[in-house]
Scaffold this motif. Sequence first.
Motif, PDB file in Angstrom:
ATOM      1  N   SER A   1       0.821  -1.215   0.000  1.00 52.62           N
ATOM      2  CA  SER A   1       0.000   0.000   0.000  1.00 52.62           C
ATOM      3  C   SER A   1       0.850   1.257   0.000  1.00 52.62           C
ATOM      4  CB  SER A   1      -0.936  -0.007   1.214  1.00 52.62           C
ATOM      5  OG  SER A   1      -1.833  -1.098   1.162  1.00 52.62           O
ATOM      6  N   LEU A   2       1.919   1.272   0.785  1.00 58.84           N
ATOM      7  CA  LEU A   2       2.790   2.446   0.795  1.00 58.84           C
ATOM      8  C   LEU A   2       3.487   2.635  -0.553  1.00 58.84           C
ATOM      9  CD1 LEU A   2       4.555   2.531   4.289  1.00 58.84           C
ATOM     10  CD2 LEU A   2       2.766   4.041   3.419  1.00 58.84           C
ATOM     11  N   SER A   3       3.719   1.544  -1.261  1.00 55.72           N
ATOM     12  CA  SER A   3       4.411   1.648  -2.550  1.00 55.72           C
ATOM     13  C   SER A   3       3.600   2.467  -3.555  1.00 55.72           C
ATOM     14  CB  SER A   3       4.706   0.265  -3.118  1.00 55.72           C
ATOM     15  OG  SER A   3       3.520  -0.395  -3.528  1.00 55.72           O
ATOM     16  N   VAL A   4       2.284   2.520  -3.371  1.00 51.94           N
ATOM     17  CA  VAL A   4       1.446   3.319  -4.266  1.00 51.94           C
ATOM     18  C   VAL A   4       1.854   4.790  -4.213  1.00 51.94           C
ATOM     19  CG1 VAL A   4      -0.912   4.092  -4.751  1.00 51.94           C
ATOM     20  CG2 VAL A   4      -0.497   1.726  -4.056  1.00 51.94           C
ATOM     21  N   PHE A   5       2.355   5.228  -3.063  1.00 49.49           N
ATOM     22  CA  PHE A   5       2.698   6.637  -2.867  1.00 49.49           C
ATOM     23  C   PHE A   5       4.160   6.939  -3.205  1.00 49.49           C
ATOM     24  CE2 PHE A   5      -0.892   5.562  -0.282  1.00 49.49           C
ATOM     25  CZ  PHE A   5      -1.751   6.630  -0.445  1.00 49.49           C
ATOM     26  N   HIS A   6       4.874   5.946  -3.679  1.00 51.01           N
ATOM     27  CA  HIS A   6       6.275   6.149  -4.060  1.00 51.01           C
ATOM     28  C   HIS A   6       6.342   6.981  -5.338  1.00 51.01           C
ATOM     29  CE1 HIS A   6      10.407   5.259  -5.201  1.00 51.01           C
ATOM     30  NE2 HIS A   6      10.605   4.770  -3.987  1.00 51.01           N
ATOM     31  N   PRO A   7       7.297   7.907  -5.434  1.00 50.12           N
ATOM     32  CA  PRO A   7       7.419   8.728  -6.646  1.00 50.12           C
ATOM     33  C   PRO A   7       7.589   7.928  -7.934  1.00 50.12           C
ATOM     34  CG  PRO A   7       8.712   9.683  -4.880  1.00 50.12           C
ATOM     35  CD  PRO A   7       8.233   8.337  -4.379  1.00 50.12           C
ATOM     36  N   ALA A   8       8.160   6.709  -7.839  1.00 48.57           N
ATOM     37  CA  ALA A   8       8.406   5.916  -9.043  1.00 48.57           C
ATOM     38  C   ALA A   8       7.220   5.053  -9.457  1.00 48.57           C
ATOM     39  CB  ALA A   8       9.627   5.015  -8.821  1.00 48.57           C
ATOM     40  N   THR A   9       6.164   5.032  -8.668  1.00 48.16           N
ATOM     41  CA  THR A   9       5.010   4.189  -8.984  1.00 48.16           C
ATOM     42  C   THR A   9       4.249   4.755 -10.182  1.00 48.16           C
ATOM     43  OG1 THR A   9       4.775   3.444  -6.701  1.00 48.16           O
ATOM     44  CG2 THR A   9       2.823   3.296  -8.102  1.00 48.16           C
ATOM     45  N   PRO A  10       3.860   3.909 -11.134  1.00 49.13           N
ATOM     46  CA  PRO A  10       3.129   4.381 -12.321  1.00 49.13           C
ATOM     47  C   PRO A  10       1.844   5.123 -11.959  1.00 49.13           C
ATOM     48  CG  PRO A  10       3.872   2.120 -12.631  1.00 49.13           C
ATOM     49  CD  PRO A  10       4.141   2.456 -11.198  1.00 49.13           C
ATOM     50  N   LEU A  11       1.516   6.097 -12.790  1.00 51.94           N
ATOM     51  CA  LEU A  11       0.340   6.923 -12.562  1.00 51.94           C
ATOM     52  C   LEU A  11      -0.942   6.088 -12.503  1.00 51.94           C
ATOM     53  CD1 LEU A  11      -0.728   9.840 -12.267  1.00 51.94           C
ATOM     54  CD2 LEU A  11      -0.936   9.909 -14.768  1.00 51.94           C
ATOM     55  N   GLU A  12      -1.007   5.035 -13.300  1.00 53.73           N
ATOM     56  CA  GLU A  12      -2.201   4.191 -13.343  1.00 53.73           C
ATOM     57  C   GLU A  12      -2.535   3.652 -11.955  1.00 53.73           C
ATOM     58  OE1 GLU A  12      -4.317   3.211 -15.704  1.00 53.73           O
ATOM     59  OE2 GLU A  12      -3.425   4.164 -17.477  1.00 53.73           O
ATOM     60  N   GLN A  13      -1.534   3.225 -11.206  1.00 54.74           N
ATOM     61  CA  GLN A  13      -1.778   2.676  -9.872  1.00 54.74           C
ATOM     62  C   GLN A  13      -2.263   3.754  -8.910  1.00 54.74           C
ATOM     63  OE1 GLN A  13       1.349   0.136  -8.288  1.00 54.74           O
ATOM     64  NE2 GLN A  13       1.987  -0.441 -10.363  1.00 54.74           N
ATOM     65  N   LYS A  14      -1.734   4.949  -9.032  1.00 54.09           N
ATOM     66  CA  LYS A  14      -2.162   6.045  -8.177  1.00 54.09           C
ATOM     67  C   LYS A  14      -3.615   6.434  -8.483  1.00 54.09           C
ATOM     68  CE  LYS A  14       2.535   7.938  -7.920  1.00 54.09           C
ATOM     69  NZ  LYS A  14       2.793   7.795  -6.483  1.00 54.09           N
ATOM     70  N   ILE A  15      -3.951   6.462  -9.763  1.00 54.52           N
ATOM     71  CA  ILE A  15      -5.320   6.789 -10.167  1.00 54.52           C
ATOM     72  C   ILE A  15      -6.295   5.756  -9.613  1.00 54.52           C
ATOM     73  CG2 ILE A  15      -6.887   6.929 -12.146  1.00 54.52           C
ATOM     74  CD1 ILE A  15      -4.598   8.149 -13.759  1.00 54.52           C
TER      75      ILE A  15
ATOM     76  N   LEU B   1      -3.877  14.492  -8.031  1.00 55.15           N
ATOM     77  CA  LEU B   1      -3.104  13.368  -7.523  1.00 55.15           C
ATOM     78  C   LEU B   1      -1.827  13.802  -6.817  1.00 55.15           C
ATOM     79  CD1 LEU B   1      -3.382  10.555 -10.224  1.00 55.15           C
ATOM     80  CD2 LEU B   1      -4.735  10.913  -8.154  1.00 55.15           C
ATOM     81  N   ASN B   2      -1.703  15.089  -6.530  1.00 53.60           N
ATOM     82  CA  ASN B   2      -0.506  15.550  -5.834  1.00 53.60           C
ATOM     83  C   ASN B   2      -0.300  14.825  -4.515  1.00 53.60           C
ATOM     84  OD1 ASN B   2       0.093  17.328  -7.850  1.00 53.60           O
ATOM     85  ND2 ASN B   2      -0.522  19.172  -6.751  1.00 53.60           N
ATOM     86  N   TYR B   3      -1.382  14.545  -3.811  1.00 54.38           N
ATOM     87  CA  TYR B   3      -1.281  13.909  -2.504  1.00 54.38           C
ATOM     88  C   TYR B   3      -0.941  12.421  -2.615  1.00 54.38           C
ATOM     89  CZ  TYR B   3      -5.843  11.819  -3.360  1.00 54.38           C
ATOM     90  OH  TYR B   3      -6.880  11.100  -3.911  1.00 54.38           O
ATOM     91  N   MET B   4      -0.937  11.877  -3.837  1.00 54.14           N
ATOM     92  CA  MET B   4      -0.667  10.457  -4.019  1.00 54.14           C
ATOM     93  C   MET B   4       0.822  10.153  -4.148  1.00 54.14           C
ATOM     94  SD  MET B   4      -3.415   8.697  -3.799  1.00 54.14           S
ATOM     95  CE  MET B   4      -2.686   7.173  -4.377  1.00 54.14           C
ATOM     96  N   THR B   5       1.672  11.159  -4.035  1.00 56.16           N
ATOM     97  CA  THR B   5       3.116  10.946  -4.102  1.00 56.16           C
ATOM     98  C   THR B   5       3.782  11.555  -2.874  1.00 56.16           C
ATOM     99  OG1 THR B   5       3.163  10.918  -6.519  1.00 56.16           O
ATOM    100  CG2 THR B   5       5.235  11.418  -5.382  1.00 56.16           C
ATOM    101  N   LEU B   6       4.504  10.722  -2.126  1.00 57.56           N
ATOM    102  CA  LEU B   6       5.244  11.179  -0.953  1.00 57.56           C
ATOM    103  C   LEU B   6       6.742  11.122  -1.261  1.00 57.56           C
ATOM    104  CD1 LEU B   6       3.342   9.312   1.900  1.00 57.56           C
ATOM    105  CD2 LEU B   6       2.930  11.595   0.992  1.00 57.56           C
ATOM    106  N   PRO B   7       7.382  12.273  -1.489  1.00 53.87           N
ATOM    107  CA  PRO B   7       8.804  12.280  -1.834  1.00 53.87           C
ATOM    108  C   PRO B   7       9.670  11.563  -0.801  1.00 53.87           C
ATOM    109  CG  PRO B   7       7.820  14.427  -2.245  1.00 53.87           C
ATOM    110  CD  PRO B   7       6.778  13.626  -1.524  1.00 53.87           C
ATOM    111  N   CYS B   8       9.249  11.561   0.483  1.00 57.69           N
ATOM    112  CA  CYS B   8      10.070  10.944   1.522  1.00 57.69           C
ATOM    113  C   CYS B   8      10.200   9.440   1.342  1.00 57.69           C
ATOM    114  CB  CYS B   8       9.498  11.242   2.907  1.00 57.69           C
ATOM    115  SG  CYS B   8       7.854  10.551   3.208  1.00 57.69           S
ATOM    116  N   LEU B   9       9.325   8.829   0.525  1.00 55.90           N
ATOM    117  CA  LEU B   9       9.414   7.385   0.299  1.00 55.90           C
ATOM    118  C   LEU B   9      10.450   7.028  -0.756  1.00 55.90           C
ATOM    119  CD1 LEU B   9       5.661   6.262   0.352  1.00 55.90           C
ATOM    120  CD2 LEU B   9       7.371   6.038   2.160  1.00 55.90           C
ATOM    121  N   LYS B  10      10.986   8.030  -1.440  1.00 53.37           N
ATOM    122  CA  LYS B  10      11.959   7.757  -2.497  1.00 53.37           C
ATOM    123  C   LYS B  10      13.207   7.094  -1.927  1.00 53.37           C
ATOM    124  CE  LYS B  10      14.120   9.842  -6.539  1.00 53.37           C
ATOM    125  NZ  LYS B  10      14.299  11.091  -7.329  1.00 53.37           N
ATOM    126  N   ASP B  11      13.565   7.491  -0.718  1.00 58.46           N
ATOM    127  CA  ASP B  11      14.659   6.820  -0.013  1.00 58.46           C
ATOM    128  C   ASP B  11      14.358   6.894   1.467  1.00 58.46           C
ATOM    129  OD1 ASP B  11      16.893   5.680   0.953  1.00 58.46           O
ATOM    130  OD2 ASP B  11      18.316   7.121   0.140  1.00 58.46           O
TER     131      ASP B  11
END
Length: 261
Positions: free
Chosen positions: A135-149, A224-234
Amino acid sequence: MDFSSSSLDPRSSLSIGEKLCFVFIPFIGLFEALVYSLSGCFNVQPPKKKIYSTFNDIIVLARNSPFTVNEIEALRELYKKLSCSIIDDGLIHKEELRLALLRTTFGENLFLDRVFDLFDEKRNGVIEFDEFVHSLSVFHPATPLEQKIDFAFKLYDLRQTGYIEREEVRQMIMAIMSECGTQLEDDVLEAILDKTFKDADADKDGKIGKEEWKEYVVRNPALLNYMTLPCLKDITTVFPSFIFNTEVEDILWQLPGNHKL
């Protein structure tokens, strides 16, 4: 941030996508709280029960997510602390997620209920470690847009009918605003709902289907801005004091076709 009727009036210069983005911005604050608040748990003694993933499990999770092996290990440590914050059984219960996100174990919260339901993929009333990572991987910056949508659609589909209905959007907006201690005037809320469904409900059946939602988000990417958490990148840089098990990294290096490390 000003949520007065003048700032959200549909006649203002902001697009409806920008207005809705302002409404939903509190989401990202809550998800960031989940990650950062867990760092405060590290003065707690580790749980006695050891039911967490093996090295092989960690490797599989890393291969099927945007996280590296070290980042999976970091998430495992966070999971351990969260899962023993109230009930020491190595599983995350809703009360423990509520404590991490909202700093309280009491009260009802529509947003938290939906987040918990989506994280609890096995529908067994708890969040297991693989569900936590997935579930947290959905918010990773590298996750495809389709999954976030798709995740965002499920978040708003409160009744799980496969459609986003007007009343569901109303309830979610009101719940978020209430959590922020802010209220929208009825006419402003209705204006937002009217404009949203006018733009998103292409077939005018009073509800937003998955394809309609996808097209609407593509036209309004700020939603979808809230669907990406930069802190999860590393995640390892968020908690630099972590010391990771290098044995897992050594194993992964030996796997063919691996480019994560």
